[in-house]
Design a protein around this motif. Structure first.
Motif, PDB file in Angstrom:
ATOM      1  N   GLN A 171      17.000 -15.526 103.284  1.00  0.00           N
ATOM      2  CA  GLN A 171      16.783 -14.162 102.811  1.00  0.00           C
ATOM      3  C   GLN A 171      18.085 -13.375 102.730  1.00  0.00           C
ATOM      4  OE1 GLN A 171      14.353 -11.289 105.109  1.00  0.00           O
ATOM      5  NE2 GLN A 171      13.063 -11.187 103.284  1.00  0.00           N
ATOM      6  N   ASP A 183      12.476  -4.940 102.313  1.00  0.00           N
ATOM      7  CA  ASP A 183      11.034  -4.783 102.470  1.00  0.00           C
ATOM      8  C   ASP A 183      10.275  -5.322 101.259  1.00  0.00           C
ATOM      9  OD1 ASP A 183      11.353  -3.655 104.940  1.00  0.00           O
ATOM     10  OD2 ASP A 183      11.201  -1.576 104.244  1.00  0.00           O
ATOM     11  N   THR A 186      10.346  -9.085 101.220  1.00  0.00           N
ATOM     12  CA  THR A 186       9.444  -9.645 102.231  1.00  0.00           C
ATOM     13  C   THR A 186       7.991  -9.580 101.775  1.00  0.00           C
ATOM     14  OG1 THR A 186      10.956  -9.031 104.015  1.00  0.00           O
ATOM     15  CG2 THR A 186       8.671  -9.448 104.615  1.00  0.00           C
ATOM     16  N   THR A 187       7.571  -8.442 101.226  1.00  0.00           N
ATOM     17  CA  THR A 187       6.188  -8.323 100.763  1.00  0.00           C
ATOM     18  C   THR A 187       5.907  -9.233  99.571  1.00  0.00           C
ATOM     19  OG1 THR A 187       6.801  -6.412  99.383  1.00  0.00           O
ATOM     20  CG2 THR A 187       5.978  -5.957 101.601  1.00  0.00           C
ATOM     21  N   GLN A 189       7.368 -12.201  99.062  1.00  0.00           N
ATOM     22  CA  GLN A 189       7.198 -13.538  99.646  1.00  0.00           C
ATOM     23  C   GLN A 189       5.813 -13.678 100.275  1.00  0.00           C
ATOM     24  OE1 GLN A 189      11.298 -13.334 101.821  1.00  0.00           O
ATOM     25  NE2 GLN A 189      10.758 -15.505 101.693  1.00  0.00           N
TER      26      GLN A 189
END
Length: 460
Positions: A171, A183, A186-187, A189
């Motif tokens: 990441q 953020d 991440t969401t 993924q």
């Protein structure tokens, strides 16, 4: 000429737009004028008929007559409201094009989806040796005999290069080259892992394809090209190309061949412990429902694996059923700005998670350009004026946020810092300005105004 007490100022551009919208909703359009057409969003209308309806809307009087004759007097009023009036194009009488471009698009769609009739056998074609000697058992479906090996000159050539060695990818590496927040990454993924099928959508130039590949690498943990398959949909792409069908071979005949998806699923099934990613670029440029076929069922996250296998329609009798392995992930990209593209149907939408991307002219892009030695004043002008232009586009009722200018236009910096002003000027003149002409095709004055502001900004 207007009468002395006629106040044409009561007629506004909004009244004309409402008239056009009403004419579209009421079905078959009024006959086109004999000499001129009002051109709006690729469709053509009779100028006086449009002016008549708009005038009644402006006065709120359903029977009010339009006081000007057809031709130049009416055309001038419409042109002052920033509409384009053009000389009538030649059209055959009773042509479906009289109903606008919709009929033409439907006809093109039929061409894209391919012929549905079985081709007639060639006359005088002698039966091949296999056809003459084949004797299927009673009650059994005849299956094609195995074809001989194709000549070497028609085989797919061996790779003249080697795939790059996989490198670790995490990441932190992704955030260093992406213009999105940690953020949001991440969401995104999480959405891919939850649904196993993800679509990145947004205006052109927002880095959808770039992000899709990085998401694949993040899921693999490495830049492993052997476990990533990339395909781009287009109007000629078919179920036979993607799943399975009869396609010509080098011997001049047709044989059953697996498509890109089936081949990739077989590869993934042989390596069940590691994820494999299928990237579909420009997903909505193809006839998605026709291309996907059985994937409408098999793509669901809880319909993966051999327990949910089904038989493909082209598969020979006795062949094993097909399934999508659990370790296969699908990432698609979808352009929202092109009105010629059909939206996905809701049955297909339910199989995907959707993540929207927007133009990113914030700190990550500015830091990237600064690292490429683009001078700070050039970066400031670029960000300020592109942000303002995108606000104008987003606020336009005929365009909206899906038509905003993406940051990808500016991701190839100039060779030297001294060339930065010219670099920015060329991008705005040669890439952004023509796009504005297309956006406001029916409002040339507005396009000229926005181009003037944009090009003046690049000069500092």
């Amino acid at each position: 000429m207007p009468t002395p007490d006629l106040d044409l100022s009561q007629l506004s551009r909004d009244h004309v737009l409402r008239a056009l919208h009403q004419m579209d909703q009421e079905g078959p359009r009024m006959p086109l004028s004999t000499v001129y057409d009002l051109v709006y969003q690729g469709r053509r209308y009779a100028p006086r008929a449009v002016a008549q309806l708009a005038w009644r809307l402006a006065l709120n009087q359903p029977e009010a007559p339009w006081p000007l004759p057809a031709g130049t007097p009416t055309n001038r009023v419409l042109e002052k409201l920033d509409f384009t009036v053009a000389t009538k194009r030649p059209t055959l009488e009773n042509s479906p094009l009289l109903d606008g471009d919709v009929a033409a698009q439907e006809h093109m769609q039929e061409l894209y989806t391919g012929a549905t009739q079985k081709p007639a056998p060639r006359k005088g074609r002698p039966a091949s040796r296999n056809e003459a000697t084949a004797e299927p058992e009673p009650g059994a479906l005849a299956t094609p005999e195995p074809t001989e090996a194709l000549p070497a000159d028609v085989q797919e050539p061996a790779l003249a290069y080697q795939l790059p060695a996989p490198q670790p990818y995490n990441q932190a590496t992704a955030l260093a080259e992406l213009f999105i927040s940690a953020d949001k990454l991440t969401t995104t993924q999480a959405a891919l892992r939850r649904r196993r099928n993800l679509i990145l959508q947004g205006p052109p130039g927002t880095g959808k394809t770039f992000l899709a590949r990085r998401l694949a690498w993040l899921e693999l943990g490495a830049t492993d090209a052997a476990r990533v398959e990339v395909v781009q949909f287009h109007p000629s792409f078919s179920y036979e190309d993607f799943v399975q069908g009869f396609r010509p071979d080098g011997a001049g005949s047709f044989r059953l061949q697996d498509g890109i998806l089936v081949n990739f699923c077989h590869r993934a099934a042989q390596d069940p412990e590691r994820p494999h990613i299928l990237l579909i670029d420009e997903l909505n440029r193809g006839n998605v429902a026709r291309i996907f076929g059985e994937l409408l069922l098999l793509l669901e996250a809880d319909k993966r694996g051999p327990a949910h296998a089904i038989r493909l329609p082209y598969a020979p009798v006795g062949s094993p059923p097909f399934f999508v392995p659990e370790n296969l992930y699908l990432i698609g990209t979808m352009n929202l700005a092109d009105r010629s593209l059909a939206p996905l149907d809701y049955a297909l939408r339910r199989r995907f998670a959707f993540v929207g991307l927007e133009p990113e002219f914030g700190e990550p892009l500015q830091a990237f350009l600064a690292a490429q030695q683009v001078p700070a004043p050039v970066i400031t002008r670029l960000v300020a004026h592109l942000t303002a232009l995108n606000q104008v586009i987003a606020d336009d009722p005929d365009l909206g946020p899906d038509f905003c200018i993406g940051h990808s236009y500016f991701c190839q910096p100039p060779a030297t810092p001294s060339a930065a002003p010219e670099w920015l000027q060329l991008i705005l003149e040669q890439e952004i300005a023509p796009l504005l002409d297309d956006y406001w095709l029916d409002q040339p004055a507005k396009a000229a105004q926005q181009k003037k502001k944009l090009l003046a900004s690049s000069a500092g």
